[in-house]
Motif scaffolding. Structure first.
Motif, PDB file in Angstrom:
ATOM      1  N   ASP A 108     -16.959   8.399  -7.452  1.00  0.00           N
ATOM      2  CA  ASP A 108     -15.820   7.514  -7.739  1.00  0.00           C
ATOM      3  C   ASP A 108     -14.604   7.914  -6.908  1.00  0.00           C
ATOM      4  O   ASP A 108     -13.882   7.050  -6.396  1.00  0.00           O
ATOM      5  N   ALA A 109     -14.387   9.221  -6.796  1.00  0.00           N
ATOM      6  CA  ALA A 109     -13.249   9.696  -6.004  1.00  0.00           C
ATOM      7  C   ALA A 109     -13.428   9.312  -4.534  1.00  0.00           C
ATOM      8  O   ALA A 109     -12.468   8.893  -3.870  1.00  0.00           O
ATOM      9  N   GLU A 110     -14.659   9.454  -4.035  1.00  0.00           N
ATOM     10  CA  GLU A 110     -14.909   9.050  -2.650  1.00  0.00           C
ATOM     11  C   GLU A 110     -14.698   7.553  -2.478  1.00  0.00           C
ATOM     12  O   GLU A 110     -14.112   7.116  -1.483  1.00  0.00           O
ATOM     13  N   ALA A 111     -15.196   6.777  -3.448  1.00  0.00           N
ATOM     14  CA  ALA A 111     -15.014   5.315  -3.375  1.00  0.00           C
ATOM     15  C   ALA A 111     -13.535   4.967  -3.440  1.00  0.00           C
ATOM     16  O   ALA A 111     -13.061   4.095  -2.691  1.00  0.00           O
ATOM     17  N   MET A 112     -12.786   5.644  -4.321  1.00  0.00           N
ATOM     18  CA  MET A 112     -11.347   5.388  -4.429  1.00  0.00           C
ATOM     19  C   MET A 112     -10.647   5.760  -3.122  1.00  0.00           C
ATOM     20  O   MET A 112      -9.743   5.047  -2.665  1.00  0.00           O
ATOM     21  N   LEU A 113     -11.077   6.871  -2.520  1.00  0.00           N
ATOM     22  CA  LEU A 113     -10.483   7.290  -1.249  1.00  0.00           C
ATOM     23  C   LEU A 113     -10.785   6.259  -0.163  1.00  0.00           C
ATOM     24  O   LEU A 113      -9.893   5.891   0.615  1.00  0.00           O
ATOM     25  N   ASP A 114     -12.037   5.783  -0.127  1.00  0.00           N
ATOM     26  CA  ASP A 114     -12.396   4.755   0.852  1.00  0.00           C
ATOM     27  C   ASP A 114     -11.584   3.483   0.614  1.00  0.00           C
ATOM     28  O   ASP A 114     -11.097   2.864   1.569  1.00  0.00           O
ATOM     29  N   ASN A 115     -11.452   3.087  -0.658  1.00  0.00           N
ATOM     30  CA  ASN A 115     -10.655   1.896  -0.982  1.00  0.00           C
ATOM     31  C   ASN A 115      -9.202   2.086  -0.575  1.00  0.00           C
ATOM     32  O   ASN A 115      -8.571   1.157  -0.040  1.00  0.00           O
ATOM     33  N   ALA A 116      -8.672   3.273  -0.831  1.00  0.00           N
ATOM     34  CA  ALA A 116      -7.280   3.546  -0.473  1.00  0.00           C
ATOM     35  C   ALA A 116      -7.100   3.485   1.042  1.00  0.00           C
ATOM     36  O   ALA A 116      -6.110   2.930   1.545  1.00  0.00           O
ATOM     37  N   LYS A 117      -8.084   4.033   1.776  1.00  0.00           N
ATOM     38  CA  LYS A 117      -7.988   3.970   3.238  1.00  0.00           C
ATOM     39  C   LYS A 117      -8.051   2.525   3.711  1.00  0.00           C
ATOM     40  O   LYS A 117      -7.283   2.120   4.590  1.00  0.00           O
ATOM     41  N   ALA A 118      -8.980   1.758   3.123  1.00  0.00           N
ATOM     42  CA  ALA A 118      -9.103   0.346   3.518  1.00  0.00           C
ATOM     43  C   ALA A 118      -7.824  -0.414   3.188  1.00  0.00           C
ATOM     44  O   ALA A 118      -7.342  -1.220   4.001  1.00  0.00           O
ATOM     45  N   GLU A 119      -7.258  -0.157   1.998  1.00  0.00           N
ATOM     46  CA  GLU A 119      -6.007  -0.820   1.615  1.00  0.00           C
ATOM     47  C   GLU A 119      -4.868  -0.416   2.550  1.00  0.00           C
ATOM     48  O   GLU A 119      -4.041  -1.250   2.940  1.00  0.00           O
ATOM     49  N   ALA A 120      -4.839   0.880   2.907  1.00  0.00           N
ATOM     50  CA  ALA A 120      -3.783   1.349   3.812  1.00  0.00           C
ATOM     51  C   ALA A 120      -3.913   0.681   5.169  1.00  0.00           C
ATOM     52  O   ALA A 120      -2.911   0.257   5.766  1.00  0.00           O
ATOM     53  N   GLU A 121      -5.154   0.574   5.649  1.00  0.00           N
ATOM     54  CA  GLU A 121      -5.354  -0.097   6.929  1.00  0.00           C
ATOM     55  C   GLU A 121      -4.964  -1.571   6.836  1.00  0.00           C
ATOM     56  O   GLU A 121      -4.345  -2.116   7.760  1.00  0.00           O
ATOM     57  N   ALA A 122      -5.330  -2.206   5.712  1.00  0.00           N
ATOM     58  CA  ALA A 122      -4.957  -3.616   5.529  1.00  0.00           C
ATOM     59  C   ALA A 122      -3.445  -3.762   5.462  1.00  0.00           C
ATOM     60  O   ALA A 122      -2.877  -4.693   6.051  1.00  0.00           O
TER      61      ALA A 122
END
Length: 193
Positions: A108-122
């Motif tokens: 979950d933490a990895e998924a949240m980190l990936d989501n956060a990175k994707a959101e930051a890039e967006a």
């Protein structure tokens, strides 16, 4: 060492032994039975049997009591062992559950980190696009302002030129036209209509 014969102890006098033996083997004298504390041998056998039976009876009860106590302790130990096994099984279950939760938390933490990175890039992409749009709008606004200023300047120059031309025309007309030329001009105009 010389062998000795066993010593015999008797309670009768030496001369009485032969008489006693003779009477016991068909003589008239009665045979005397040995006694201890007033009890005959058959009574001692009865007493010893009674004591043996009492020991066996009460000893068996004591044995049963001891065995029952030991069985109770064995049962208590078995219950404790069963409880320990149950607690161990629960502890292993909890350990497995928490290790699963930890693994899930890591994913979950990895998924949240990936989501956060994707959101930051967006957000960065959107910010770049927004900043480009803003720059374009500001550029257009500046160009519109410049064009408006140019139009205003041109209009102002035209107005000043028209005013200057009108003033110059008045002056020229005032200098060159007199009353007679003025009436002739009016007559030409009226006739052209």
């Amino acid at each position: 060492m010389a062998e000795t014969s066993p010593e015999l102890f008797t309670t009768e006098e030496p001369g009485a032994t032969t008489a006693h033996t003779e009477q016991a083997h068909g003589g008239d004298a009665a045979h005397a039975e040995p006694e201890l504390w007033g009890l005959a041998p058959y009574q001692w056998v009865s007493v010893s049997m009674l004591v043996l039976l009492l020991i066996a009876f009460f000893g068996a009860k004591v044995h049963k009591t001891i065995t029952g106590g030991l069985d109770g302790q064995i049962a208590a130990i078995r219950e404790e062992l069963d409880e320990a096994k149950r607690l161990r099984a629960e502890a292993e279950k909890l350990r497995d559950e928490y290790s699963t939760k930890i693994a899930n938390a890591e994913t979950d933490a990895e998924a949240m980190l990936d989501n956060a990175k994707a959101e930051a890039e967006a957000i960065l992409t959107r910010a770049e696009a927004d900043s480009k749009d803003l720059v374009e709008r500001r550029k257009r606004m500046a160009q519109d302002k410049i064009a408006a200023a140019e139009r205003d300047a041109v209009a102002e120059v035209r107005a000043k030129a028209a005013a200057a031309a009108a003033a110059a025309s008045r002056k020229l007309i005032g200098e060159k036209l007199d009353a007679q030329a003025d009436s002739k001009l009016a007559d030409d105009l009226i006739s052209s209509i």
